[in-house]
Design an enzyme around this catalytic site. Structure first.
Site, PDB file in Angstrom:
ATOM      1  CG  ASP A 121      72.468  49.816  97.389  1.00 29.71           C
ATOM      2  OD1 ASP A 121      72.528  48.917  96.521  1.00 29.71           O
ATOM      3  OD2 ASP A 121      71.801  50.853  97.237  1.00 29.71           O
ATOM      4  CB  THR A 152      73.860  48.280  89.336  1.00 29.43           C
ATOM      5  OG1 THR A 152      75.044  49.041  89.605  1.00 29.43           O
ATOM      6  CG2 THR A 152      72.737  48.791  90.231  1.00 29.43           C
ATOM      7  NE  ARG A 157      63.920  53.448  93.128  1.00 28.56           N
ATOM      8  CZ  ARG A 157      65.117  52.944  93.373  1.00 28.56           C
ATOM      9  NH1 ARG A 157      66.075  53.049  92.470  1.00 28.56           N
ATOM     10  NH2 ARG A 157      65.357  52.321  94.511  1.00 28.56           N
ATOM     11  CE  LYS A 165      70.211  46.209  93.014  1.00 25.49           C
ATOM     12  NZ  LYS A 165      69.354  46.828  91.951  1.00 25.49           N
ATOM     13  CB  THR A 166      66.516  48.557  98.803  1.00 22.53           C
ATOM     14  OG1 THR A 166      67.706  49.058  98.180  1.00 22.53           O
ATOM     15  CG2 THR A 166      66.427  49.097 100.229  1.00 22.53           C
TER      16      THR A 166
END
Length: 356
Positions: A121, A170, A229, A76-77
């Site tokens: 975020d 999230t 990640r 997302k980032t």
């Protein structure tokens, strides 16, 4: 590994989806793709977002506000930074928990330049007063700043330059409908397939100057929980092992040996996950058992078991939540190489709970 050993802090787990520390964040930044063409996976979201950005550039307008939802570590980032790069605009990064007052948000919004991307975020954790101010800012590019207190308070309208808000969450269900409806584009990030993770690993290996074979990348991808990640984190640990214990080349055997050292098994379960399953199978015969009782047996807090271990175990089909408590599935018995008591005694086993 003894299942009742004391647990390591959850933020030190190798398979934790959240970024661990500043050093890892810096490494992540170096590995992030810079445009949509480099971005691996999320085909539907990437295609739709590409259309939104191309149309905005063709009109010479600011892109619509974007909401990205999904589990941590899925990109997302990264996508927010790509949006800014594709639009040729600067990006401002903050988070919902950092905005506790409407004045905090007003200060950020008033300093934006035209076309700038504001990445927010964990937007669902923003305070309610700031959230209500954001409604008007997103829709009318205007905020009302309250000056003074009590009966003498005055609302001063402040015009804002057009900007693009990229919200990440999230837990999209916690966003109030008025906020959710103000986003022009909403994309849900899915977990990655092993083949997609292999592409991520090969790309990261090139950037890290790591020599890796196809089967080595496949081994890491299979233990990465569908999360880029985690795949990148495991790749760095396997790289370390290959440099110290081998010739630096990551093969399937080297990857498996390295991740066994770090206690990440073939399905991506780590020591905490296996501790929960082992306690459930050995102490409670596969369940059902209450969450609090299971947490005590594992030596963890109830919240740790429920929020850290259970989501992945449920998604993998190894554990089920039922009205009577937690129940192990036949796949959990098979994964740990154990036989359900009923089957060992010649009974029907637990198949009746989950189908044939």
């Amino acid at each position: 590994m003894n299942w009742d050993d004391e647990s390591a802090p959850t933020d030190e787990r190798l398979v934790a989806p959240a970024a661990a520390d500043g050093e890892e964040t810096a490494v992540e930044a170096a590995l992030r793709p810079k445009d949509l063409g480099e971005f691996v996976g999320q085909e539907r979201v990437r295609e739709q977002l590409d259309l939104v950005l191309r149309a905005a550039r063709a009109r010479g307008a600011t892109a619509d506000h974007v909401l990205l939802s999904g589990a941590p570590g899925l990109g997302k980032t990264t996508l927010s930074m790509i949006i800014a790069a594709e639009m040729g605009a600067p990006i401002r990064i903050t988070s919902g928990p950092a905005i506790q007052h409407a004045g905090d948000l007003a200060a950020i919004l008033s300093s934006l330049t035209e076309g700038e991307v504001l990445f927010l975020d964990e937007i669902h954790r923003m305070s309610r007063p700031a959230e209500e101010m954001l409604y008007m800012a997103m829709e009318d590019f205007r905020v009302d700043v309250i000056v003074g207190k009590g009966p003498g308070a005055t609302a001063i309208p402040l015009e804002l330059p057009p900007f693009t808000l990229v919200g990440a969450t999230t837990r999209a269900g916690l966003l109030p409908p008025p906020l959710r409806d103000r986003f022009g584009f909403t994309g849900h990030m899915e977990f990655y397939a092993p083949a997609e993770l292999q592409r991520v690993i090969h790309r990261s290996a090139r950037l890290l100057d790591v020599e890796i074979e196809g089967d080595g990348a496949a081994e890491i991808a299979g233990r990465s929980r569908g999360t880029p990640r985690i795949a990148n984190r495991l790749l760095r640990r396997v790289r370390d092992y290959a440099q110290v214990k081998a010739d630096g080349v990551v093969t399937r055997e080297i990857a498996a040996q390295a991740l066994n050292v770090y206690e990440v098994d073939g399905r991506g379960l780590d020591r905490l996950d296996r501790a929960v399953l082992t306690a459930l199978l050995k102490l409670f015969g596969g369940g059902p058992v209450g969450l609090s009782t299971l947490a005590v047996a594992v030596g963890e807090e109830r919240e740790t078991v429920e929020e850290v271990a259970e989501p992945f175990l449920v998604r993998e089909g190894l554990l089920a939540r039922t009205p009577r408590g937690r129940v192990a599935t036949p796949a959990a018995w098979a994964h740990l190489g154990m036989v359900p008591p009923q089957q060992a005694a010649g009974g029907p086993g637990q198949q009746g709970l989950f189908g044939g």
